[in-house]
Motif scaffolding. Sequence first.
Motif, PDB file in Angstrom:
ATOM      1  N   GLY A  60       5.190  -5.838   2.366  1.00 33.85           N
ATOM      2  CA  GLY A  60       4.267  -5.013   1.579  1.00 33.85           C
ATOM      3  C   GLY A  60       3.014  -5.814   1.303  1.00 33.85           C
ATOM      4  N   THR A  93      10.454  -6.460  -8.137  1.00 32.63           N
ATOM      5  CA  THR A  93       9.299  -6.175  -7.284  1.00 32.63           C
ATOM      6  C   THR A  93       8.208  -7.232  -7.424  1.00 32.63           C
ATOM      7  OG1 THR A  93       8.223  -4.836  -8.993  1.00 32.63           O
ATOM      8  CG2 THR A  93       9.676  -3.673  -7.450  1.00 32.63           C
ATOM      9  N   GLN A 117       4.669  -6.819  -5.519  1.00 34.95           N
ATOM     10  CA  GLN A 117       4.627  -6.318  -4.142  1.00 34.95           C
ATOM     11  C   GLN A 117       4.555  -4.796  -4.191  1.00 34.95           C
ATOM     12  OE1 GLN A 117       6.960  -7.497  -0.259  1.00 34.95           O
ATOM     13  NE2 GLN A 117       8.265  -6.222  -1.539  1.00 34.95           N
ATOM     14  N   ASP A 119       3.885  -1.033  -1.836  1.00 33.65           N
ATOM     15  CA  ASP A 119       3.853  -0.363  -0.542  1.00 33.65           C
ATOM     16  C   ASP A 119       2.387  -0.072  -0.205  1.00 33.65           C
ATOM     17  OD1 ASP A 119       3.664   2.379   0.989  1.00 33.65           O
ATOM     18  OD2 ASP A 119       5.691   1.607   1.394  1.00 33.65           O
ATOM     19  N   HIS A 121       1.012   2.116   1.629  1.00 33.66           N
ATOM     20  CA  HIS A 121       0.605   3.527   1.722  1.00 33.66           C
ATOM     21  C   HIS A 121       0.704   4.244   0.383  1.00 33.66           C
ATOM     22  CE1 HIS A 121       0.265   3.005   6.000  1.00 33.66           C
ATOM     23  NE2 HIS A 121       1.490   2.502   6.029  1.00 33.66           N
ATOM     24  N   THR A 122       1.814   4.055  -0.329  1.00 31.75           N
ATOM     25  CA  THR A 122       1.998   4.774  -1.593  1.00 31.75           C
ATOM     26  C   THR A 122       1.355   4.068  -2.776  1.00 31.75           C
ATOM     27  OG1 THR A 122       4.072   3.664  -2.156  1.00 31.75           O
ATOM     28  CG2 THR A 122       4.223   5.662  -0.762  1.00 31.75           C
ATOM     29  N   ARG A 123       1.078   2.755  -2.613  1.00 35.83           N
ATOM     30  CA  ARG A 123       0.517   1.906  -3.666  1.00 35.83           C
ATOM     31  C   ARG A 123       1.470   1.768  -4.852  1.00 35.83           C
ATOM     32  NH1 ARG A 123      -2.591  -0.878  -0.872  1.00 35.83           N
ATOM     33  NH2 ARG A 123      -3.854  -1.549  -2.602  1.00 35.83           N
ATOM     34  N   ARG A 124       2.737   2.024  -4.629  1.00 31.43           N
ATOM     35  CA  ARG A 124       3.767   1.909  -5.666  1.00 31.43           C
ATOM     36  C   ARG A 124       4.517   0.592  -5.476  1.00 31.43           C
ATOM     37  NH1 ARG A 124       3.108   4.128  -9.756  1.00 31.43           N
ATOM     38  NH2 ARG A 124       5.320   4.064 -10.184  1.00 31.43           N
ATOM     39  N   LEU A 126       7.171  -2.146  -4.637  1.00 28.09           N
ATOM     40  CA  LEU A 126       8.141  -2.202  -3.546  1.00 28.09           C
ATOM     41  C   LEU A 126       9.098  -3.358  -3.827  1.00 28.09           C
ATOM     42  CD1 LEU A 126       8.885  -1.207  -0.627  1.00 28.09           C
ATOM     43  CD2 LEU A 126       7.306  -2.960   0.202  1.00 28.09           C
TER      44      LEU A 126
END
Length: 144
Positions: A60, A93, A117, A119, A121-124, A126
């Motif tokens: 990530g 995370t 860390q 993701d 694409h989702t910015r959430r 990880l």
Amino acid sequence: MSESNADTLAHFPTHATDILRYGDTDRQGHVNNAVYATFFETGRVALLADALGPGDAWPGEFVLAQITIEYLREVHWPGTVTIGSRVQRLGTTSLTVDQELASGGEVCARARSVMVQIDAHTRRPLPLDEGARGAFARFTAAGE
């Protein structure tokens, strides 16, 4: 008698070096306090690369969630700084990183940072996988 940077930072498993630039100085003639955050970033990125390899290999992305800097002494141009870094704590995370900044054989500042860390694409957030956890575990304080 002053210790060498290597002795001063011996309890940090990874080191990075940064050059002092004339433009880093302020009216008082020392390196501006805001520049220390950039030096600590150099150390954190080196820690990530040492643990996980080049950035495109990371599972990530890592974002800075918090940083606390303790300023101990002035740094003056010209010269270099050495940044010692170690993992203080692994979360689900995130990781907490302890760092010291040395110049001329003297510790000039300390920092503690939390990186999360996420993701790409989702910015959430990880979760750190077992591979990353094992890689970061190698960079805890020497002897711990």
